[in-house]
Scaffold this motif. Structure first.
Motif, mmCIF file in Angstrom:
data_model
loop_
_atom_site.group_PDB
_atom_site.id
_atom_site.type_symbol
_atom_site.label_atom_id
_atom_site.label_comp_id
_atom_site.label_asym_id
_atom_site.label_seq_id
_atom_site.Cartn_x
_atom_site.Cartn_y
_atom_site.Cartn_z
ATOM 1 N N LYS A 75 0.866 -1.177 0.000
ATOM 2 C CA LYS A 75 0.000 0.000 0.000
ATOM 3 C C LYS A 75 0.901 1.225 0.000
ATOM 4 C CE LYS A 75 -1.939 1.571 3.725
ATOM 5 N NZ LYS A 75 -2.752 1.667 4.950
ATOM 6 N N LEU A 76 0.706 2.074 -0.995
ATOM 7 C CA LEU A 76 1.396 3.352 -1.045
ATOM 8 C C LEU A 76 0.407 4.426 -0.640
ATOM 9 C CD1 LEU A 76 3.207 3.100 -4.513
ATOM 10 C CD2 LEU A 76 3.995 2.278 -2.294
ATOM 11 N N THR A 77 0.878 5.410 0.079
ATOM 12 C CA THR A 77 0.073 6.584 0.372
ATOM 13 C C THR A 77 0.777 7.745 -0.310
ATOM 14 O OG1 THR A 77 -0.590 5.657 2.502
ATOM 15 C CG2 THR A 77 -0.947 8.019 2.175
ATOM 16 N N VAL A 97 5.576 15.696 -3.088
ATOM 17 C CA VAL A 97 4.287 15.233 -2.553
ATOM 18 C C VAL A 97 4.598 14.165 -1.506
ATOM 19 C CG1 VAL A 97 2.119 14.040 -3.092
ATOM 20 C CG2 VAL A 97 3.067 15.707 -4.710
ATOM 21 N N PRO A 98 4.073 14.316 -0.287
ATOM 22 C CA PRO A 98 4.360 13.318 0.748
ATOM 23 C C PRO A 98 3.906 11.921 0.316
ATOM 24 C CG PRO A 98 3.259 15.234 1.691
ATOM 25 C CD PRO A 98 3.204 15.387 0.202
ATOM 26 N N HIS A 99 4.744 10.927 0.613
ATOM 27 C CA HIS A 99 4.386 9.547 0.288
ATOM 28 C C HIS A 99 4.972 8.599 1.333
ATOM 29 C CE1 HIS A 99 8.112 10.468 -1.962
ATOM 30 N NE2 HIS A 99 8.484 9.259 -1.581
ATOM 31 N N ALA A 100 4.357 7.421 1.425
ATOM 32 C CA ALA A 100 4.778 6.383 2.371
ATOM 33 C C ALA A 100 4.522 5.025 1.742
ATOM 34 C CB ALA A 100 4.001 6.519 3.679
ATOM 35 N N VAL A 101 5.167 3.991 2.296
ATOM 36 C CA VAL A 101 5.047 2.627 1.783
ATOM 37 C C VAL A 101 4.792 1.683 2.952
ATOM 38 C CG1 VAL A 101 6.219 0.766 0.543
ATOM 39 C CG2 VAL A 101 6.692 3.153 -0.081
ATOM 40 N N VAL A 102 3.812 0.778 2.795
ATOM 41 C CA VAL A 102 3.542 -0.265 3.784
ATOM 42 C C VAL A 102 3.435 -1.601 3.046
ATOM 43 C CG1 VAL A 102 1.946 -1.139 5.535
ATOM 44 C CG2 VAL A 102 2.303 1.325 5.303
#
Length: 116
Positions: A75-77, A97-102
């Motif tokens: 899941k990427l945000t 752009v802020p992003h995160a990875v789960v």
């Protein structure tokens, strides 16, 4: 260090040789493993292997990041929006752009960043 002296890193296993990307980085329990394929002043190419549940916390980079999912699911945000990604897919995370990875399960990705 001027631009002519800038550091360059190349994974020699791939230099002039074909390799299976998924086999160049291994999973490690409760970890995120990264392996640099290429690092030049103009950009980087990095392989990642995430164990299930591992993540990269929210951050930004000044450059677009092209992500190719090689194995598994994550899941990427991106900018507050969740996006499910699966093996075989590609997505661009826009610069600034802020992003995160789960890791929803074990997964591997190839991250390519072109610096401008």
């Amino acid at each position: 260090m001027n631009s002519k002296e800038a550091k360059t890193t190349v994974l020699h296993d791939c230099l002039g040789k074909n390799k299976d990307l998924k086999e160049l980085v291994e999973y490690s329990k409760d970890s995120v493993v990264s392996k640099t394929i290429l690092d030049k002043p103009t950009g980087t190419i990095t392989l990642f292997a995430f164990d299930k549940g591992q993540k990269l916390s929210e951050h930004t980079t000044p450059y677009d990041a092209v992500v190719q999912i090689l194995d598994g699911r994550a899941k990427l945000t991106i900018g507050g929006e969740n996006v499910e990604v699966f093996a075989g897919q590609i997505i661009i995370m826009p610069g600034n752009v802020p992003h995160a990875v789960v890791a929803e399960e074990k997964f591997k990705m190839l991250l390519s960043m072109i610096r401008t």
